[in-house]
Scaffold this active site. Structure first.
Site, PDB file in Angstrom:
ATOM      1  N   HIS A  11       0.879  -1.297   0.020  1.00 40.18           N
ATOM      2  CA  HIS A  11      -0.036  -0.049  -0.159  1.00 40.18           C
ATOM      3  C   HIS A  11       0.799   1.248   0.009  1.00 40.18           C
ATOM      4  O   HIS A  11       0.611   2.124  -0.726  1.00 40.18           O
ATOM      5  CB  HIS A  11      -0.932   0.060   1.285  1.00 40.18           C
ATOM      6  CG  HIS A  11      -1.894   1.199   1.058  1.00 40.18           C
ATOM      7  ND1 HIS A  11      -3.075   1.312   1.857  1.00 40.18           N
ATOM      8  CD2 HIS A  11      -1.911   2.278   0.476  1.00 40.18           C
ATOM      9  CE1 HIS A  11      -3.514   2.308   1.812  1.00 40.18           C
ATOM     10  NE2 HIS A  11      -3.005   3.028   0.934  1.00 40.18           N
TER      11      HIS A  11
ATOM     12  N   HIS B 140       3.285  10.947   0.433  1.00 40.83           N
ATOM     13  CA  HIS B 140       4.185  10.527   1.608  1.00 40.83           C
ATOM     14  C   HIS B 140       5.611  10.536   0.823  1.00 40.83           C
ATOM     15  O   HIS B 140       6.704  10.939   1.650  1.00 40.83           O
ATOM     16  CB  HIS B 140       3.945   8.850   1.596  1.00 40.83           C
ATOM     17  CG  HIS B 140       2.560   8.678   2.087  1.00 40.83           C
ATOM     18  ND1 HIS B 140       2.116   8.985   3.134  1.00 40.83           N
ATOM     19  CD2 HIS B 140       1.426   8.276   1.408  1.00 40.83           C
ATOM     20  CE1 HIS B 140       0.821   8.668   3.603  1.00 40.83           C
ATOM     21  NE2 HIS B 140       0.298   8.166   2.292  1.00 40.83           N
TER      22      HIS B 140
ATOM     23  N   GLU C 197       0.524   8.150  -3.945  1.00 36.13           N
ATOM     24  CA  GLU C 197       1.559   7.718  -2.804  1.00 36.13           C
ATOM     25  C   GLU C 197       2.854   8.502  -2.612  1.00 36.13           C
ATOM     26  O   GLU C 197       3.476   8.962  -1.756  1.00 36.13           O
ATOM     27  CB  GLU C 197       2.028   6.238  -2.845  1.00 36.13           C
ATOM     28  CG  GLU C 197       0.841   5.185  -2.715  1.00 36.13           C
ATOM     29  CD  GLU C 197       0.385   5.385  -1.168  1.00 36.13           C
ATOM     30  OE1 GLU C 197       1.414   5.516  -0.477  1.00 36.13           O
ATOM     31  OE2 GLU C 197      -0.647   5.651  -1.257  1.00 36.13           O
TER      32      GLU C 197
END
Length: 226
Positions: A61, A119, A115
């Site tokens: 993930h 992040h 992502e």
């Protein structure tokens, strides 16, 4: 003139916030693996990527920077967009280990872009875009969660297993304490959804979590077929 001055001040403030976020760094990563069978086994359902159904295994993930005070940086650099050409040599590994099962059906680019923006940009002082995704893939290669669980007799067979047994098996297999996250199937049964492990700031090695995320699960949870 006053309006232009305000705009300029806002631009400077935005750049300062981005710089502050990047300079603050992070203390470790959460490395999160997902069981696609549980993602799909909900009222919302799922869509296989354009490359076909993912392999029957846990998938990545994300690799999420985190602070020891249990806070997370996010969206740290709006001037660093996702560029798929920078990870072109990783594409086959990405499609195998970091696929998307979100709808509508897609190649995964939207997921990877999210992502990176949310992040990855917060670890950019240490890992550039290629290094960030490669780090996640390399950790995944080191941690075969499905094999670890199957070695302990815990299989994706729609049966229910004690969540403590799942945690103990993963700790025995990795040497570190995991966190387990559950979701619910359409009949409201609690099922194994995600597993959190922690990784050092270089993105290289699994470590004991400075902060173990609290995720609620029933005492016994289902491990659905995929």
């Amino acid at each position: 003139m006053r309006f232009r001055s305000l705009i300029y001040s806002e631009i400077l403030l935005l750049r300062f916030v981005q710089f502050l976020c990047l300079s603050q760094g992070y203390d470790f990563f959460y490395f999160v693996q997902m069981w696609a069978g549980s993602y799909c086994d909900t009222k919302k359902g799922c869509c296989y990527p354009t490359t076909g159904k993912p392999t029957t295994n846990f998938t990545i993930h994300g690799l999420w920077p985190h602070y020891s005070n249990d806070k997370s940086p996010s969206n740290c650099n709006g001037n660093s967009p996702f560029d798929q050409t920078k990870i072109s040599d990783l594409m086959s590994r990405m499609q195998n280990s970091w696929p998307t099962v979100a709808c509508p059906k897609n190649s995964g680019t939207k997921f990877w872009s999210h992502e990176w923006k949310k992040h990855g940009t917060c670890s950019e002082s240490v890992l550039d875009q290629h290094a960030y995704f490669e780090a996640g893939l390399n950790i995944k290669d080191k941690v075969n969660l499905l094999q670890i669980l199957e070695n302990a007799g815990i299989k994706p067979d729609d049966k229910f297993y004690k969540v403590d047994d799942i945690k103990e098996a993963i700790k025995a297999g990795t040497g570190h304490t995991p966190a387990v996250e559950c979701n619910n199937d359409p009949s409201r049964s609690s099922q194994l959804y995600q597993v959190y492990l922690c990784v050092d700031t270089s993105g290289s090695d699994i470590i004991e979590c400075p902060v173990i995320p609290i995720r609620k699960c029933n005492a016994s949870i289902q491990f659905p077929i995929f």
